[in-house]
Design an enzyme around this catalytic site. Sequence first.
Site, PDB file in Angstrom:
ATOM      1  CE  LYS A  69     -26.662 -28.866  16.232  1.00 35.90           C
ATOM      2  NZ  LYS A  69     -27.924 -30.240  15.729  1.00 35.90           N
ATOM      3  CD  GLN A  72     -31.677 -31.922  15.053  1.00 33.57           C
ATOM      4  OE1 GLN A  72     -30.249 -30.791  14.767  1.00 33.57           O
ATOM      5  NE2 GLN A  72     -31.981 -32.243  16.229  1.00 33.57           N
ATOM      6  CG  ASP A  87     -24.255 -34.858  13.120  1.00 33.68           C
ATOM      7  OD1 ASP A  87     -23.636 -34.285  13.805  1.00 33.68           O
ATOM      8  OD2 ASP A  87     -25.935 -34.739  12.959  1.00 33.68           O
TER       9      ASP A  87
END
Length: 306
Positions: A53, A97, A120
Amino acid sequence: MVRILQGGPVAEAIRTHVGRKVKQLQQQHGVTPGLAAILVGDNPASSVYVRNKERACRQAGILTETFHMPASTSQGELLQVVARLNDDLRFHGILVQLPLPPHLEEATVINAVHPSKDIDGLHPINMGRLAKGEPAFVPCTPAGVQQLLLWYGYSLEGKHVVICGRSNIVGKPLALLLLQKAPGANATVTVCHTGTVDLAGVTRQADILVVAAGRPNTITGEMVQEPTVVIDVGINRVPDTASERGYRLTGDVDFDSVAPKVQAISPVPGGVGPMTIAMLLFNTLKAACHTVGAPCSLPPLPKGDP
Ligand code: NAP
């Protein structure tokens, strides 16, 4: 002959588009989109994802920084970092994460991210907006699945989409997204899970089958029918002595038995994985655009909107 739906070229087109828009935002508004990633512990798969990422962000001109915290981090310490990043104007998006180490409460941490930085799309406010069909950050993997299908010319309008899996990260938000009365959606959606009776009876009725079960070989050849388009979201590490790393990646679909029977299928690796990262870049750009009221949209589809 089965069609293989590679995510790489589609993700590349989205990333190039994001890169162009990042430059425009800098030139017209003096804003550089920024993404803060929080990584707790040393889960090898999570470390690889975060590195990928970071690399993709840099290539697109997005500022990125990873806050790597030890596995022993307490809930309070983690929440303090989230609070600091919520106030840090350099970062328009915050990525926590997952999975977090078991002593940390994922829901509490996700809920602590400010909804305007929740790229997200996992905060209840964004999930609620998605459920109501209001503008929201759409979780990256479901958004990536939708874009992958549309780019390859598969309209979702009126299609029977069967989703295998009901997680908050993939299955549920994907169902909400494809249910929307909106272009690129408007599907009839069935969601399956471990309580589903006669899974194969349901999957055989799918025009489009999306599998996010977290278990290799959940779907095998006898569970699909010829016209179906299959999207395999799963990423599983299975031991493989022939590989230098000692494992290989495989999806949730038994590719060898399913591919010969269906119209199209996404591979693992190289299908949905690159799309998830591309949509993360897009959501970060979108968060930055919101701060200055700049418009933000995905690149047009190759053959026009379905
Ligand atoms: P998860 O939280 O473990 O959820 C799995 C879901 O599948 C659950 O709803 C479970 O049902 C259902 N399920 C499991 N076995 C089943 C079976 N035999 N029949 C029917 N349903 C079954 O997993 P997740 O986070 O959604 O992730 C799913 C997979 O996608 C994993 O392999 C993950 O690594 C991968 N993934 C990939 C990406 C990407 O970028 N490509 C992103 C995220 C996740 P219950 O609810 O009844 O337990």
